[in-house]
Write a protein that holds these residues in place. Structure first.
Motif, short mmCIF file in Angstrom:
data_model
loop_
_atom_site.label_atom_id
_atom_site.label_comp_id
_atom_site.label_asym_id
_atom_site.label_seq_id
_atom_site.Cartn_x
_atom_site.Cartn_y
_atom_site.Cartn_z
N THR A 169 2.07 1.37 -10.81
CA THR A 169 2.49 0.11 -11.43
C THR A 169 1.75 -1.04 -10.78
N GLY A 170 1.88 -2.22 -11.37
CA GLY A 170 1.23 -3.41 -10.83
C GLY A 170 -0.28 -3.25 -10.82
N LYS A 171 -0.90 -3.50 -9.67
CA LYS A 171 -2.35 -3.36 -9.56
C LYS A 171 -2.82 -1.92 -9.71
N PHE A 172 -1.89 -0.97 -9.63
CA PHE A 172 -2.22 0.44 -9.77
C PHE A 172 -1.80 1.02 -11.12
N ARG A 173 -1.61 0.16 -12.09
CA ARG A 173 -1.23 0.63 -13.43
C ARG A 173 -2.27 1.63 -13.93
N MET A 174 -1.80 2.72 -14.51
CA MET A 174 -2.66 3.79 -15.05
C MET A 174 -3.44 4.52 -13.94
N ALA A 175 -2.91 4.52 -12.72
CA ALA A 175 -3.62 5.14 -11.59
C ALA A 175 -3.69 6.65 -11.73
N ARG A 176 -4.74 7.19 -11.15
CA ARG A 176 -4.89 8.62 -10.97
C ARG A 176 -5.70 8.80 -9.69
N GLY A 177 -5.63 9.98 -9.13
CA GLY A 177 -6.35 10.23 -7.89
C GLY A 177 -5.64 11.26 -7.05
N TYR A 178 -5.79 11.13 -5.73
CA TYR A 178 -5.15 12.10 -4.84
C TYR A 178 -4.89 11.47 -3.48
N THR A 179 -3.99 12.12 -2.73
CA THR A 179 -3.73 11.74 -1.35
C THR A 179 -3.98 12.96 -0.47
N ILE A 180 -4.38 12.67 0.76
CA ILE A 180 -4.50 13.70 1.78
C ILE A 180 -3.71 13.21 2.97
N ASN A 181 -2.82 14.07 3.48
CA ASN A 181 -2.06 13.64 4.65
C ASN A 181 -2.03 14.73 5.71
N THR A 182 -1.92 14.27 6.96
CA THR A 182 -1.81 15.14 8.13
C THR A 182 -0.64 14.65 8.95
N PHE A 183 0.19 15.57 9.40
CA PHE A 183 1.31 15.20 10.25
C PHE A 183 0.81 15.01 11.67
N LEU A 184 1.11 13.85 12.25
CA LEU A 184 0.68 13.55 13.62
C LEU A 184 1.75 13.90 14.62
N ILE A 185 3.00 13.56 14.31
CA ILE A 185 4.12 13.80 15.21
C ILE A 185 5.26 14.35 14.37
N ARG A 186 5.85 15.39 14.86
CA ARG A 186 7.05 15.90 14.21
C ARG A 186 8.01 16.37 15.28
N GLY A 187 9.28 16.16 15.04
CA GLY A 187 10.29 16.57 15.99
C GLY A 187 10.30 15.70 17.22
N GLY A 188 10.58 16.31 18.35
CA GLY A 188 10.66 15.57 19.60
C GLY A 188 12.06 15.02 19.79
N PRO A 189 12.27 14.32 20.90
CA PRO A 189 13.61 13.82 21.19
C PRO A 189 14.11 12.79 20.17
N ALA A 190 13.19 12.06 19.55
CA ALA A 190 13.60 11.04 18.59
C ALA A 190 13.73 11.61 17.18
N VAL A 191 13.35 12.86 16.96
CA VAL A 191 13.33 13.49 15.64
C VAL A 191 12.72 12.51 14.64
#
Length: 170
Positions: free
Chosen positions: A136-158
């Motif tokens: 929506t907005g400036k991304f109206r009619m958008a298409r594409g992809y995302t790539i993500n990597t988890f940097l931190i998971r879990g730990g005392p703060a969850v």
């Protein structure tokens, strides 16, 4: 003598013209940001609304809802630029895997008021690639992809932090 005119060449020309002019005004944008998810009450940004009744590994059959922070950096003190809001049911019998449907809703900067809709598979191992299926907005009619990597998971703060790169045509 009758005059015969075929519309096939004209139709083929019009089809070619339409096909080659699609996307001339398209813009390609690369965004880099960090998703911050907190499992701790009372400030949890992710909760499980349906727990699995199976004894399979992972979260098969569970459904989670989230309203996570999108920040410029990996630090919890970095600038808040939006929210990642969505749902993630556990879909694998063999490993922890979700089918994620989410909206990146931008609340600051150049893309304030715009959003991206993303869908795809996610695991906690390696990188995940998902499809951008709209916006929506400036991304109206958008298409594409995302790539993500988890940097931190879990730990005392969850607390979970994931680094995202979004490649958007709009």
């Amino acid at each position: 003598m009758a005059y015969y005119c075929s519309f096939k060449p004209l139709l083929l020309f019009l089809f070619f013209l339409i096909a080659t002019t699609q996307g001339i005004d398209s813009i390609t944008t690369h965004l880099h940001f960090f998703l911050h998810e907190n499992y701790n009450s009372p400030n949890a940004t992710s909760i499980t609304v349906i727990n699995s009744t199976t004894s399979n590994p992972g979260d098969f059959g569970s459904i989670g809802i989230f309203d996570d922070e999108i920040r410029e950096g990996s630090s919890v003190d970095s600038k808040l630029i939006g929210r990642a809001q969505g749902i993630a049911p556990g879909v694998s019998l063999r490993q922890t895997t979700w089918l994620v449907l989410l909206n990146f809703v931008f609340t600051e900067g150049e893309y304030n008021g715009s959003s991206l809709t993303v869908v795809g598979r996610a695991t906690l191992e390696g990188t995940s690639e998902r499809s951008i299926i709209g916006g929506t907005g400036k991304f109206r009619m958008a298409r594409g992809y995302t790539i993500n990597t988890f940097l931190i998971r879990g730990g005392p703060a969850v607390h979970l932090i994931a680094e995202y790169d979004a490649y958007i045509v709009h």
